[in-house]
Design a protein around this motif. Structure first.
Motif, PDB file in Angstrom:
ATOM      1  N   ALA A   1       2.412  -7.998  -6.288  1.00  0.00           N
ATOM      2  CA  ALA A   1       1.928  -8.650  -5.063  1.00  0.00           C
ATOM      3  C   ALA A   1       2.478 -10.069  -5.066  1.00  0.00           C
ATOM      4  O   ALA A   1       3.004 -10.542  -6.080  1.00  0.00           O
ATOM      5  N   PRO A   2       2.367 -10.787  -3.922  1.00  0.00           N
ATOM      6  CA  PRO A   2       2.778 -12.199  -3.915  1.00  0.00           C
ATOM      7  C   PRO A   2       1.986 -13.004  -4.952  1.00  0.00           C
ATOM      8  O   PRO A   2       0.910 -12.594  -5.396  1.00  0.00           O
TER       9      PRO A   2
ATOM     10  N   TRP B   1      15.200  -2.485  -3.177  1.00  0.00           N
ATOM     11  CA  TRP B   1      15.414  -3.720  -3.927  1.00  0.00           C
ATOM     12  C   TRP B   1      16.860  -3.928  -4.336  1.00  0.00           C
ATOM     13  O   TRP B   1      17.591  -2.988  -4.588  1.00  0.00           O
ATOM     14  N   HIS B   2      17.232  -5.201  -4.459  1.00  0.00           N
ATOM     15  CA  HIS B   2      18.455  -5.529  -5.180  1.00  0.00           C
ATOM     16  C   HIS B   2      18.280  -5.120  -6.639  1.00  0.00           C
ATOM     17  O   HIS B   2      17.165  -5.078  -7.156  1.00  0.00           O
ATOM     18  N   SER B   3      19.383  -4.855  -7.297  1.00  0.00           N
ATOM     19  CA  SER B   3      19.326  -4.474  -8.705  1.00  0.00           C
ATOM     20  C   SER B   3      18.617  -5.556  -9.531  1.00  0.00           C
ATOM     21  O   SER B   3      17.737  -5.265 -10.336  1.00  0.00           O
ATOM     22  N   GLU B   4      18.976  -6.804  -9.300  1.00  0.00           N
ATOM     23  CA  GLU B   4      18.318  -7.924 -10.011  1.00  0.00           C
ATOM     24  C   GLU B   4      16.839  -8.040  -9.645  1.00  0.00           C
ATOM     25  O   GLU B   4      16.013  -8.406 -10.480  1.00  0.00           O
ATOM     26  N   GLY B   5      16.545  -7.787  -8.391  1.00  0.00           N
ATOM     27  CA  GLY B   5      15.159  -7.865  -7.932  1.00  0.00           C
ATOM     28  C   GLY B   5      14.321  -6.786  -8.605  1.00  0.00           C
ATOM     29  O   GLY B   5      13.182  -7.034  -9.017  1.00  0.00           O
TER      30      GLY B   5
ATOM     31  N   ASN C   1       0.807  -1.226   0.000  1.00  0.00           N
ATOM     32  CA  ASN C   1       0.000   0.000   0.000  1.00  0.00           C
ATOM     33  C   ASN C   1       0.840   1.277   0.000  1.00  0.00           C
ATOM     34  O   ASN C   1       0.436   2.279  -0.575  1.00  0.00           O
ATOM     35  N   ILE C   2       2.007   1.230   0.627  1.00  0.00           N
ATOM     36  CA  ILE C   2       2.848   2.438   0.601  1.00  0.00           C
ATOM     37  C   ILE C   2       3.625   2.529  -0.714  1.00  0.00           C
ATOM     38  O   ILE C   2       4.378   3.471  -0.929  1.00  0.00           O
ATOM     39  N   GLY C   3       3.454   1.556  -1.611  1.00  0.00           N
ATOM     40  CA  GLY C   3       4.124   1.645  -2.918  1.00  0.00           C
ATOM     41  C   GLY C   3       5.459   0.934  -2.960  1.00  0.00           C
ATOM     42  O   GLY C   3       6.325   1.268  -3.759  1.00  0.00           O
ATOM     43  N   GLY C   4       5.634  -0.061  -2.109  1.00  0.00           N
ATOM     44  CA  GLY C   4       6.924  -0.750  -2.015  1.00  0.00           C
ATOM     45  C   GLY C   4       7.394  -1.356  -3.336  1.00  0.00           C
ATOM     46  O   GLY C   4       8.598  -1.445  -3.583  1.00  0.00           O
ATOM     47  N   TYR C   5       6.461  -1.761  -4.182  1.00  0.00           N
ATOM     48  CA  TYR C   5       6.852  -2.369  -5.460  1.00  0.00           C
ATOM     49  C   TYR C   5       7.261  -1.321  -6.491  1.00  0.00           C
ATOM     50  O   TYR C   5       7.635  -1.660  -7.598  1.00  0.00           O
ATOM     51  N   LYS C   6       7.134  -0.037  -6.142  1.00  0.00           N
ATOM     52  CA  LYS C   6       7.479   1.023  -7.099  1.00  0.00           C
ATOM     53  C   LYS C   6       8.675   1.838  -6.627  1.00  0.00           C
ATOM     54  O   LYS C   6       9.020   2.827  -7.249  1.00  0.00           O
TER      55      LYS C   6
ATOM     56  N   GLU D   1      11.514 -10.218  -2.945  1.00  0.00           N
ATOM     57  CA  GLU D   1      10.455  -9.540  -2.191  1.00  0.00           C
ATOM     58  C   GLU D   1      10.726  -9.589  -0.693  1.00  0.00           C
ATOM     59  O   GLU D   1      10.516  -8.598   0.018  1.00  0.00           O
ATOM     60  N   ALA D   2      11.184 -10.746  -0.226  1.00  0.00           N
ATOM     61  CA  ALA D   2      11.481 -10.880   1.196  1.00  0.00           C
ATOM     62  C   ALA D   2      12.541  -9.871   1.607  1.00  0.00           C
ATOM     63  O   ALA D   2      12.407  -9.173   2.628  1.00  0.00           O
ATOM     64  N   ALA D   3      13.599  -9.751   0.797  1.00  0.00           N
ATOM     65  CA  ALA D   3      14.697  -8.843   1.140  1.00  0.00           C
ATOM     66  C   ALA D   3      14.249  -7.388   1.034  1.00  0.00           C
ATOM     67  O   ALA D   3      14.648  -6.543   1.848  1.00  0.00           O
ATOM     68  N   ALA D   4      13.422  -7.077   0.048  1.00  0.00           N
ATOM     69  CA  ALA D   4      12.955  -5.695  -0.109  1.00  0.00           C
ATOM     70  C   ALA D   4      12.036  -5.315   1.038  1.00  0.00           C
ATOM     71  O   ALA D   4      12.119  -4.205   1.569  1.00  0.00           O
ATOM     72  N   PHE D   5      11.171  -6.243   1.426  1.00  0.00           N
ATOM     73  CA  PHE D   5      10.291  -5.975   2.562  1.00  0.00           C
ATOM     74  C   PHE D   5      11.123  -5.686   3.805  1.00  0.00           C
ATOM     75  O   PHE D   5      10.890  -4.710   4.523  1.00  0.00           O
ATOM     76  N   ALA D   6      12.113  -6.541   4.053  1.00  0.00           N
ATOM     77  CA  ALA D   6      12.956  -6.372   5.239  1.00  0.00           C
ATOM     78  C   ALA D   6      13.690  -5.040   5.192  1.00  0.00           C
ATOM     79  O   ALA D   6      13.757  -4.319   6.200  1.00  0.00           O
ATOM     80  N   ALA D   7      14.225  -4.681   4.025  1.00  0.00           N
ATOM     81  CA  ALA D   7      14.958  -3.421   3.892  1.00  0.00           C
ATOM     82  C   ALA D   7      14.031  -2.246   4.184  1.00  0.00           C
ATOM     83  O   ALA D   7      14.403  -1.290   4.859  1.00  0.00           O
ATOM     84  N   TRP D   8      12.818  -2.329   3.663  1.00  0.00           N
ATOM     85  CA  TRP D   8      11.857  -1.255   3.885  1.00  0.00           C
ATOM     86  C   TRP D   8      11.536  -1.081   5.382  1.00  0.00           C
ATOM     87  O   TRP D   8      11.418   0.034   5.887  1.00  0.00           O
ATOM     88  N   LYS D   9      11.479  -2.211   6.089  1.00  0.00           N
ATOM     89  CA  LYS D   9      11.177  -2.182   7.511  1.00  0.00           C
ATOM     90  C   LYS D   9      12.375  -1.759   8.354  1.00  0.00           C
ATOM     91  O   LYS D   9      12.267  -1.607   9.569  1.00  0.00           O
TER      92      LYS D   9
END
Lengths: 382, 382, 382, 382
Positions: free
Chosen positions: C247-248, C232-236, C222-227, C282-290
């Motif tokens: 989304a998952p 994210w890692h560069s590959e991610g 909802n906060i736009g994490g996928y954008k 996604e797991a790593a990006a979520f963790a980084a965001w948190k």
């Protein structure tokens, strides 16, 4: 013009086209269809060296044995070669080296041209000149592509383009049903694919006296023509979707205003200019939307005395197929046309980039249906 | 050396590397991993302009607003950019223009370097110099690739390479089990990926004092190592099959004799030279065949005082992962290392192409497992 | 449980999983990672036939010589095989035929299991059972993929899923800096990749006692994490862009409401359920965001006695690498793990689809970073 | 035969073709050109439901709203659909469910067929029957492909194929130069692409009375025809190289003996049988090697009364283009033919798999030049 003059004129025109380029512009190949200008310079020279000097000039010494590998385009009979998509990866031979190669071959050709020539050899030299003229046209379109796809959009020449006159009101030439003679019957040069003049039967038809203009094509864009599947061939529709096509090549919408890249740089779209840089798919979809169709190559040839042509290569509905009685010549010259006679469309006419005197009413150009980097245009029929 | 001298020295070295090139050699990009030399010249300059001059030099006027698009490598935070695979399609800006850009930026940097600098700014300039040193190494390897993949195999320099001495008899350094300190602890420059010195526990091990030579690697080829799946990772085996790999990059068998392309042209393989231009897959397969393995990056670092290194980047068994407590810096500098920490292998050491003083025992280089265009080599462990 | 009982139980469980399927569901392979259920049925049987019955049961007659080609997964040492992406193209052998094959092999195995067995053979049979258990898990996830990617979204079973309890408030287990023992030390079955128990040194850290829930993950969406590239890692980031990930896997927004496909059909998203079907990226990006990170596999193993696990395979930050002293066993069994130890990430724990008793705290699962069709989840560390 | 009988006969024939299949054979799609048999069963039914029952049968209730998505082939005007390459990924609807769907639609059609019908509706039902006949032919070829590409090479039927008689000595039909009428002029059913009978002018020619046999084609293979570029189109030569083509589809050399897969299983090659499963590229290359060419579709139609045809679809030299005055009908029926009229070749005749009465001398079949899974053959001309 003597053959010696023809040769010299042709070779000089090639170099004049390249004169405004920077060294870097000679090297790159942004897509497979486009060849680096230095490759054109070398390849046309290799053609004379390989097909004429080596077999016919006594004592001729090959300039560099590696060049056969580098500058062979597609002649299976002339050995292995750099694959087409790799031409832009070659920094050597350098542009200077290739110009030296041209001088070397030109001097040898001058020698040969001072000797008495058999008719066969004369024909081969004329073929070499026509071949180089074809590459002059490709040079223009490839240079336009190279500069027009550079993010800096540099102009090829700074001068102002001349304005287009308002075209006359649309009119049509009527073609009566009946038999027509098709194919080359003169005694000058022509390609093997124009030979074997023969009869075809045409149904009654009408063919436009004018080319479709940017103004008319813009209307097709504005009503949503690129988003309505019903005008398109199935393959054309896939091509539009997969490549996100929204306008002819080089068209750019800047702040809601249509512009297009030209050899003079980015310019406002000239509405009275004949549309250019469209694929066959776009030409056919535009015609279908208008309630027309494209002419066949035979209709075009039969009526070509009645209208002006020469600004745009014009897509026809005809597939590129052999004329009755067509024969491939044995040896490399036989690879010139025949082996491409499947899955391509015929274009008729000539373009603003065609060297003067190169084309004629029986001339058959051909490209794949998606190709747009040539100066391709649209003439309607019904 | 003052920072001003460091800056000048670094910038000049880059241009000295390029001096023997022809203009055409600056332009091409034969594969995605290789960048055109003119791109390196522009990108390293853009780095100083964008990260240092624009934010820190009062009154600085950007050289050309388009260059940001052309010379940004991968910094998402610094805007859209030419995609990596398209760099070789750009003939403009020309090489001359880019050299002018370098002069312009260098003059501005000289101005800045005469002013009092905050420690943060000094760090950033040192980073810019280290960044340019990394690109010097890439320049060497990219030039080698460009010339070494040209069918004419032109040398970069005509001079004779120096011969390799016979290496000493193989020997091993013993690593005792126990705790070791890993990571950079000095007060000079280092990258963020070396930071957070920390303890690791190593098991007992041995690490070779010499690099694997061409002679040893040739034996692996000769016994059929590239045809025996059991030495290879599953991915490595697929890579060998799909790319028809039979030897290191630049190796060529001519009339039954192994040769390799070097910056001096095509030369007979030097059997005593450390093997170079192997992928991780090849390094690991060679080690497996020998009954050894590759060292981890921690074993390497712990033992690095005991053996000589600096000729080859050495593949390790370690994946490129963050050290404990690793933090990405906010902003573009934070994109330097952290975002690449997945699916790459760590290399340790330095290579014959590394600028003097650029590397150190804690330096962590990283590449994908299939990469071979760097001076990559093999050190065994067990 | 005797080995004979273990064998029977394992084999029956496989068939029970498949019982609700229609014949057509056994056949298809919508993506390369997913295998048709009938292939799993055949392959697990082929494993027993090839590695156990043929070498060890006197007088055993192979069921069908062609099956080796059809049911070999990746064992280079066991001959050529149907490539993985072609498994869904095979209508024969039919499902009935494969069930007959299972009966045939089971009967032969019963015979063998009544004889006295060497410890080596016992180990091999236990390996075969564990291998089949791994395929049971894959059966669940592949069936979910097959039905969940069918436009009709048919349920696997009609019954109502049980509701998830509200998870306890987030808390963390503290890991003290120091040496820890890692790897399997028991006397039951384990895989070769868990062997060689050894010391590692861990820095001080904290690891979450709960898995990340759908509720928390939804906040990231909802906060736009996928954008936002910075998480994210560069590959991610490339993976997100190229595949238009939002989304998952199995999540679907219907009329503004998040739903997800489950084995019971399409259901409203359970906010208290641990998130599943996320990639490592996604797991790593979520963790980084948190402001957190993922645990290493060693942290996980060291702390695993302090928290509950078993619902989701949990992504770790660790790359899948050999433990010190790891050796590949000669022959086909040696292809089980070692050859995959590059470019994959370790997952720890077990999932709701894992057969009871199959996993343990030292178990090392591994997948490529983009994989999502498994029940993969997220546990945070810092 | 009444229309009601025609409908019933057509529908039953489809199911009779599928009767020997196992459920699994209905599901798979080994290449994009091949559709799963269950898809054919559903799609032909959907055609009647969508184009006839929904608009014309009062009170008709759609069987399942999802089926439009699943069983639409390529009708853009009828909504989004499963992409062609994904048909083999769908396990649902099951084969049983689709047979139920057929019964449901058949019952509704019986109702409709008992009512008085407008001529337009009759035409549409006849089109639906002809459409289903085309899919019967595809069913045969797709079943052959599915079973013939299974490693077990299962036969479709066990019975013995009938032997081929020795063909008569080669002879030619002479075509006089002059005008001919082309196109359908009868009052039965024909497709829109045969309409607008019109005059063409043909040059003098000869066309073979017999099809090329396996014996003749084998000679082409044996002299190395697949390795000699000069017989091939440029595209054809690329196709041969890239796909490693060495013989017609289904030909297999076993212990030096040529065999071919047939619906009766793997059989020794019948030398007197007309060659089948060749691409246009192969047909044209064979003809060029023999010093002949393929006939145009007009030559074929003009001479078709003079020779026997009906065993093989015969490649012609003609591109698939609209006849003069061709118009696409508005709506979905207009998508039947017109949008495919680019980059395909015309085939004339019929094949052993064509339902009786389905084809005629004016029938125009069309495929891409590389297609070989149909019963395609070669007739020479000169």
């Amino acid at each position: 013009m003597t053959l010696k003059e023809k040769y010299a004129t042709t070779r000089q025109r090639t170099e004049r086209i390249c004169a405004p380029l920077h060294t870097e512009d000679y090297v790159v190949q942004p897509v497979a269809d486009v060849s680096p200008p230095k490759w054109h310079l070398g390849h046309t020279t290799w053609f004379f060296e390989t097909l004429i000097l080596k077999p016919y000039l006594k004592g001729y010494m090959e300039y560099d044995a590696n060049f056969n590998f580098v500058f062979n385009s597609y002649y299976e009979s002339l050995g292995v070669r750099v694959v087409r998509t790799q031409r832009g990866n070659l920094s050597r031979p350098t542009v200077n080296e290739i110009y030296k190669y041209r001088v070397y071959v030109d001097e040898a050709m001058q020698l040969l041209l001072e000797q008495p020539l058999t008719p066969e050899l004369e024909t081969l030299i004329v073929l070499g000149c026509n071949h180089e003229e074809q590459h002059q046209e490709l040079l223009w379109t490839d240079i336009k592509y190279i500069l027009g796809h550079n993010p800096l959009l540099p102009p090829y020449e700074e001068s102002q383009p001349s304005a287009w006159a308002t075209p006359p009101a649309p009119s049509f030439t009527h073609i009566k049903a009946g038999q027509y003679q098709i194919g080359y019957t003169g005694d000058g040069f022509c390609y093997d694919n124009e030979l074997n003049p023969h009869t075809v039967y045409l149904q009654e038809a009408e063919i436009a006296n004018q080319l479709v203009t940017n103004r008319e094509y813009l209307e097709f864009i504005n009503i949503g023509g690129y988003k309505q599947f019903q005008h398109w061939h199935s393959e054309g529709w896939d091509w539009v979707q997969n490549n996100d096509i929204k306008a002819p090549l080089y068209w750019l919408q800047v702040d809601g205003q249509w512009q297009h890249y030209t050899l003079h740089g980015l310019k406002r779209l000239e509405l009275d200019e004949p549309v250019a840089h469209v694929s066959y798919y776009e030409a056919a979809a535009f015609a279908a939307w208008k309630g027309y169709r494209l002419p066949t190559e035979f209709e075009w040839e039969a009526a070509s005395g009645q209208f002006e042509w020469g600004q745009r290569w014009e897509w026809t509905e005809s597939a590129y197929l052999p004329y009755p009685g067509f024969q491939r010549v044995p040896g490399p010259v036989g690879e010139y046309n025949g082996k491409f006679m499947v899955n391509q469309k015929v274009l008729r006419g000539a373009s603003a980039f065609t060297p003067p005197g190169h084309s004629r009413a029986t001339y058959r150009n051909f490209f794949h249906a998606h190709v747009r980097w040539q100066l391709t245009g649209i003439r309607l029929a019904r």
